[in-house]
Design a protein around this motif. Structure first.
Motif, PDB file in Angstrom:
ATOM      1  N   UNK A   9      -4.019   7.058   3.647  1.00 39.06           N
ATOM      2  CA  UNK A   9      -3.114   6.117   4.590  1.00 39.06           C
ATOM      3  C   UNK A   9      -4.087   5.079   4.762  1.00 39.06           C
ATOM      4  N   UNK A  10      -3.380   3.794   4.985  1.00 41.48           N
ATOM      5  CA  UNK A  10      -4.002   2.472   5.505  1.00 41.48           C
ATOM      6  C   UNK A  10      -4.304   2.891   7.072  1.00 41.48           C
ATOM      7  N   UNK A  50      11.194   3.606  10.761  1.00 32.74           N
ATOM      8  CA  UNK A  50       9.907   3.391  11.008  1.00 32.74           C
ATOM      9  C   UNK A  50       8.949   4.585  11.475  1.00 32.74           C
ATOM     10  N   UNK A  51       8.011   4.976  10.545  1.00 40.00           N
ATOM     11  CA  UNK A  51       7.143   6.189  10.868  1.00 40.00           C
ATOM     12  C   UNK A  51       6.052   6.203  10.431  1.00 40.00           C
ATOM     13  N   UNK A  52       5.245   5.539  11.316  1.00 39.89           N
ATOM     14  CA  UNK A  52       3.716   5.371  10.961  1.00 39.89           C
ATOM     15  C   UNK A  52       3.084   6.711  10.870  1.00 39.89           C
ATOM     16  N   UNK A  53       1.918   6.830  10.189  1.00 39.49           N
ATOM     17  CA  UNK A  53       1.087   7.906  10.316  1.00 39.49           C
ATOM     18  C   UNK A  53      -0.107   7.936  10.946  1.00 39.49           C
ATOM     19  N   UNK A  77       0.824  -1.242  -0.093  1.00 34.39           N
ATOM     20  CA  UNK A  77      -0.120   0.025  -0.054  1.00 34.39           C
ATOM     21  C   UNK A  77       0.922   1.250   0.144  1.00 34.39           C
ATOM     22  N   UNK A  78       2.175   1.086  -0.183  1.00 39.10           N
ATOM     23  CA  UNK A  78       3.237   2.325  -0.214  1.00 39.10           C
ATOM     24  C   UNK A  78       2.826   3.240  -0.909  1.00 39.10           C
TER      25      UNK A  78
END
Ligand code: SDX
Length: 424
Positions: A42-43, A409-412, A33-34
């Motif tokens: 975003x997912x 690693x940097x989630x939204x 899903x990049x």
């Protein structure tokens, strides 16, 4: 072969977004899903229930079938035929060692089991009743103050020596936590003892007499370490990977894994199982606790049951239950009331619709606590033992990430706070 894609259409737009699908050796495919960010989306997957955070070749779990493979080898076979250090080698290097490699590896670990002498001064600062995991988080993280020769994470040799030091020193520091709590002198590791034998020696021997370690208990301890060695992208391993993705040194990363493991929903569950069995106290009260476990308004959970991935028996719990039978019989405590309550609790829960419907089975933590208590290990040390066992898994995942291309690693997030507003 045509590449597999997932097609996403959005309401109100006739655009079709194609997302590549990647296939693993075994197990579920993943949808990449990049590309969604470029489309301003975003997912959303709180708790990462259906998110593959990385590609890995170390451990495979099939939760529905109750399968656990380390580099392809089933955990039941490793528990029966291998030992903890050989499994450490397998996790780190990808293949089982030949006898010469195994002897060399065991020797490398053996000659790193001592800690620097001034490290024992750290313990003077902790109250005797400090939880040992509080000490582990602090002391393991502080190891980075001693080893400037193994902090260049881009250097493969540095990564290897850091891995050996961590695997070797965790039992020494763990045993020091126990000795600090009971006010006894620290025991030095002995090079003529095996890994698990050494841990029991550093825990229970004193300078006043020759060590006397039961080979049966040492074997049980070794298998308990082995059963905890790795478990794919669990909460503490994901924490280690996330810390490692910033370039933090391996000692700090393992310390972050220890902190995450401490929680009762994760590695702290083995301690929580014993507390629960003590709370239940008698077989006549099991129904009351089963009822509480089902009550949504009651925060009580049946500790040692349920798992994010296993919707079948945790294969480690099956081996653990067998060790439990053997150790309690060897110690002549097979009628241990807590063990009887645990067996009855397991039987009732596995016949109860609530647990069957939610596929809640005993997990690795359900029986480990009973064995550790029978060996004489205090409940507060149970999660320390889980951390000692899990260290090769944590460090193998860290090394796998660092030795391949990786990004921080940097989630939204899904933002649900105030829109922009001016200061009144
Ligand atoms: C470990 O990830 C790993 O691999 C971890 C581990 C490893 O090796 O690293 O395997 C080690 O941490 C094993 C798990 C140890 N934890 C415990 O034993 C604590 C008790 N278990 C629960 O807290 C829970 O099962 C978790 C945390 C393990 C899993 O949580 P999930 O996946 O978020 O599941 P959930 O909370 O969404 O539960 C689904 C349903 C819920 O009911 P409904 O909302 O559907 O009505 O099952 C219920 C939960 O209420 N449920 C339980 C329960 N576990 C889940 N109900 C009673 N007792 C339980 N133990």
């Amino acid at each position: 072969m045509t590449k597999k894609v997932a097609k996403l259409t959005l309401e109100g737009s006739n655009e079709i977004i194609e997302l590549p699908i990647h296939e693993g050796t075994i197990g579920p495919d993943v949808v990449d899903v990049g590309g969604l960010t470029a489309r301003g989306m975003f997912t959303y997957d709180p708790g990462f229930v259906s998110t593959a955070s990385c590609e890995s070749a170390i451990t495979y779990i099939d939760g529905d079938q109750g399968v656990l493979l380390h580099r392809g080898y089933p955990i039941e076979q490793l528990a029966e035929k291998s030992d903890f250090l050989e499994t450490c080698y397998l996790l780190l290097n990808g293949e089982l060692p030949d006898p010469a490699q195994k002897a060399k590896f065991a020797n490398s670990i053996r000659y790193h089991t001592m800690v620097q002498e001034q490290l024992s001064d750290f313990f003077k600062g902790f109250p005797r009743n400090a939880h040992p995991m509080a000490i582990m988080v602090g002391v393991v993280g502080a190891l980075s103050a001693f080893y400037h020769d193994s902090l260049d994470i881009t250097n493969e040799e540095h990564r290897r020596i850091a891995a050996y030091r961590l695997i070797a020193k965790m039992p020494t520091i763990g045993a020091m936590c126990y000795k600090h709590a009971v006010g006894q002198p620290f025991m030095y590791p002995r090079n003529d003892f095996s890994f698990a034998e050494n841990f029991l020696h550093m825990m229970f021997s004193t300078p006043c007499e020759e060590p006397n370690i039961s080979p049966i208990l040492a074997k049980a301890m070794d298998t308990i370490f082995l059963l905890h060695a790795d478990h794919e992208q669990n909460a503490s391993t994901s924490t280690v990977r996330l810390a490692g993705s910033t370039g933090a040194n391996p000692f700090a990363c393992i310390s972050s894994g220890i902190a995450a493991l401490w929680g009762p929903a994760h590695g702290g569950a083995n301690e929580a199982v014993l507390t629960m069995l003590d709370q239940i106290g008698d077989e006549s009260r099991i129904d009351e606790f089963i009822k509480r476990a089902k009550d949504k308004n009651d925060p009580f959970r049946l500790m040692g049951f349920g798992h994010r991935v296993y919707k079948n028996f945790d294969p480690r719990a099956k081996v653990m239950r067998q060790i439990c039978d053997e150790v309690l019989e060897d110690l002549g405590v097979e009628n241990d009331p807590l063990f009887r309550i645990a067996r009855r609790l397991e039987k009732i829960a596995l016949e109860d619709e609530y647990f069957i419907e939610r596929k809640l089975y005993p997990n690795v933590d359900f029986y480990s606590g009973i064995i550790l208590k029978a060996i004489g290990i205090p409940t507060s040390m149970f999660t320390v033992i889980f951390a000692i066992g899990r260290t090769p898994g944590w460090i193998s995942h860290w090394d796998e990430m660092i030795s391949n291309p990786y990004r921080i690693g940097r989630p939204r997030q899904l933002y649900t706070g105030h829109a922009r507003r001016d200061y009144p």
